[in-house]
Design an enzyme around this catalytic site. Structure first.
Site, PDB file in Angstrom:
ATOM      1  N   GLU A 149      -8.960  16.132 -14.569  1.00 39.66           N
ATOM      2  CA  GLU A 149      -8.926  15.300 -15.786  1.00 39.66           C
ATOM      3  C   GLU A 149      -7.531  15.403 -16.380  1.00 39.66           C
ATOM      4  OE1 GLU A 149     -11.682  16.188 -18.896  1.00 39.66           O
ATOM      5  OE2 GLU A 149     -13.419  15.648 -17.683  1.00 39.66           O
TER       6      GLU A 149
ATOM      7  N   HIS B  20       4.668  -9.895 -11.155  1.00 40.33           N
ATOM      8  CA  HIS B  20       4.438 -10.608  -9.904  1.00 40.33           C
ATOM      9  C   HIS B  20       4.255 -12.117 -10.161  1.00 40.33           C
ATOM     10  CE1 HIS B  20       3.164 -11.481  -5.915  1.00 40.33           C
ATOM     11  NE2 HIS B  20       1.970 -11.845  -6.310  1.00 40.33           N
TER      12      HIS B  20
ATOM     13  N   LYS C  45       5.907 -19.121   6.776  1.00 34.74           N
ATOM     14  CA  LYS C  45       5.050 -18.575   7.835  1.00 34.74           C
ATOM     15  C   LYS C  45       3.930 -19.581   8.066  1.00 34.74           C
ATOM     16  CE  LYS C  45       3.194 -14.653   6.766  1.00 34.74           C
ATOM     17  NZ  LYS C  45       2.882 -13.268   6.487  1.00 34.74           N
TER      18      LYS C  45
ATOM     19  N   ASP D 163      12.889 -10.874  -3.452  1.00 34.68           N
ATOM     20  CA  ASP D 163      11.441 -10.820  -3.668  1.00 34.68           C
ATOM     21  C   ASP D 163      11.166  -9.891  -4.846  1.00 34.68           C
ATOM     22  OD1 ASP D 163       8.795 -11.422  -3.216  1.00 34.68           O
ATOM     23  OD2 ASP D 163       8.759 -10.739  -1.133  1.00 34.68           O
TER      24      ASP D 163
HETATM   25  C1  R5P Z   1       3.749 -11.177  -2.288  1.00 32.52           C
HETATM   26  O1  R5P Z   1       3.348 -12.185  -2.846  1.00 32.52           O
HETATM   27  C2  R5P Z   1       4.871 -10.359  -2.848  1.00 32.52           C
HETATM   28  O2  R5P Z   1       5.805 -11.146  -3.526  1.00 32.52           O
HETATM   29  C3  R5P Z   1       5.567  -9.568  -1.749  1.00 32.52           C
HETATM   30  O3  R5P Z   1       6.146 -10.486  -0.836  1.00 32.52           O
HETATM   31  C4  R5P Z   1       4.586  -8.692  -1.015  1.00 32.52           C
HETATM   32  O4  R5P Z   1       3.844  -7.916  -1.930  1.00 32.52           O
HETATM   33  C5  R5P Z   1       5.335  -7.767  -0.049  1.00 32.52           C
HETATM   34  O5  R5P Z   1       4.393  -6.972   0.606  1.00 32.52           O
HETATM   35  P1  R5P Z   1       4.711  -6.303   2.008  1.00 32.52           P
HETATM   36  O6  R5P Z   1       6.012  -5.556   1.862  1.00 32.52           O
HETATM   37  O7  R5P Z   1       3.530  -5.403   2.239  1.00 32.52           O
HETATM   38  O8  R5P Z   1       4.800  -7.395   3.031  1.00 32.52           O
END
Ligand code: R5P
Length: 310
Positions: A36, A127, A190, A216
């Site tokens: 805890e 995000h 992709k 990103d």
């Molecule tokens: C996804 O929408 C995020 O912007 C990142 O591209 C994602 O979380 C990256 O994850 P990973 O490194 O596991 O491919």
């Protein structure tokens, strides 16, 4: 104004306090034998404008619980206003129902933070910007782009740079950096052409001979990043560097990045770097302390935060 920190990112909290020329507030966050969490605020906060710095990074649930309990302790100690400062907001990727009978955990976490007693939230590169609407209290979402752009300018010849989004979902963020640097933009898409066939990485844009900068919000397993880097190099890119705000880097991600063709992965300190990250030959960490410190100072003085990004 007083600044406190949980255990998730004390280095950043100390750097923020350094920027603000304040000592980090005294607080003990420890565990009982059964794990805890117990919090004790070690100084008077009655009537104070309190900022609690805590990234809800790995171990996410422990760090989230620490934050909630710290907010509760400060609220019960009669602070005038409490701002939860989350340089990294965990659970943000669960911002909608991906299928039937699934949760929207980002909204649940927002409710928990509000219910614990936070009056405001200060965070960085959410995000999805819409997550601000999950909070019914004022929420400032800071952008790392000015810090990243400054680093690019110091390290790259902009004439040969191409900003690249590693997936279609990240185009808005990549376009913002490309605009700030006055560079061209490409996208890695992709796609599965036919059901049953494997996914193919298509590069939209002419990257041949270019120094590509992937941008990103999160690098987690490193899969998105390393696959995109491979596709760019196959299409003739001279080099690939990645600028990513939150270095989640779970599991074998650091090894994946160090053995990849990436020239460099630049992340911020929104999540405290592990020793593996610190010793990786192609990972560099840049600080958000001045940006977050300035936003805290402006919040406290009721000044504009958005003008930081003009
Ligand atoms: C996804 O929408 C995020 O912007 C990142 O591209 C994602 O979380 C990256 O994850 P990973 O490194 O596991 O491919």
């Amino acid at each position: 104004m007083k600044v406190f920190a949980g255990n998730s990112n004390r280095l950043l909290a100390e750097a923020i306090c350094n920027y603000l020329n304040l000592p980090l507030g005294k607080a003990t966050v420890r565990r009982f034998a059964d794990q805890e969490i117990f919090v004790e605020i070690g100084e008077n906060v009655r009537g104070e404008d309190v900022f609690i710095v805590q990234s809800t990074s790995f171990p996410t649930n422990d760090h989230l619980m620490e934050l909630l309990i710290m907010i509760d302790a400060v609220r019960r100690s009669s602070a005038r206003r409490i701002t939860a400062v989350l340089p990294y907001f965990g659970y943000a990727r669960q911002d909608r129902k991906p299928g039937p009978r699934t949760p929207i955990s980002a909204k649940l976490v927002a409710n928990l933070i509000t219910e614990a007693g936070a009056d405001r939230v200060l965070t960085l590169d959410l995000h999805a910007g819409q997550i601000q609407g999950f909070f019914d209290i004022p929420t400032d979402n800071l952008y790392a782009i000015p810090i990243l752009a400054r680093d690019v300018k110091e390290n790259y010849n902009l004439k040969n740079v191409m900003v690249v989004s590693p997936d279609v979902g990240g185009v808005v963020r990549a376009r913002a950096l490309a605009k700030r640097l006055d560079c061209l933009l490409a996208i890695v898409d992709k796609r599965r052409d036919r059901p049953g066939e494997s996914e193919v990485m298509n590069v939209i844009g002419e990257v041949n001979g270019k120094d590509c900068l992937l941008i990103d919000d999160i690098v987690d397993s490193g899969g998105t990043l390393c696959n995109a880097a491979e596709a760019l190099l196959k299409n003739g890119a001279t080099s690939v560097t990645a600028y990513i705000t939150h270095g989640v880097l779970s599991g074998g991600a650091v090894a994946r990045v160090t053995s990849s063709m990436l020239k460099e992965l630049v992340i911020t300190d929104s999540i405290q770097p592990t020793t593996a990250v610190q010793s990786a030959h192609n990972i560099r960490v840049i600080s958000t302390a001045a940006l977050i410190g300035e936003a805290i100072s402006r919040t406290s003085q009721e000044e504009s935060v958005s003008s930081l990004f003009d």
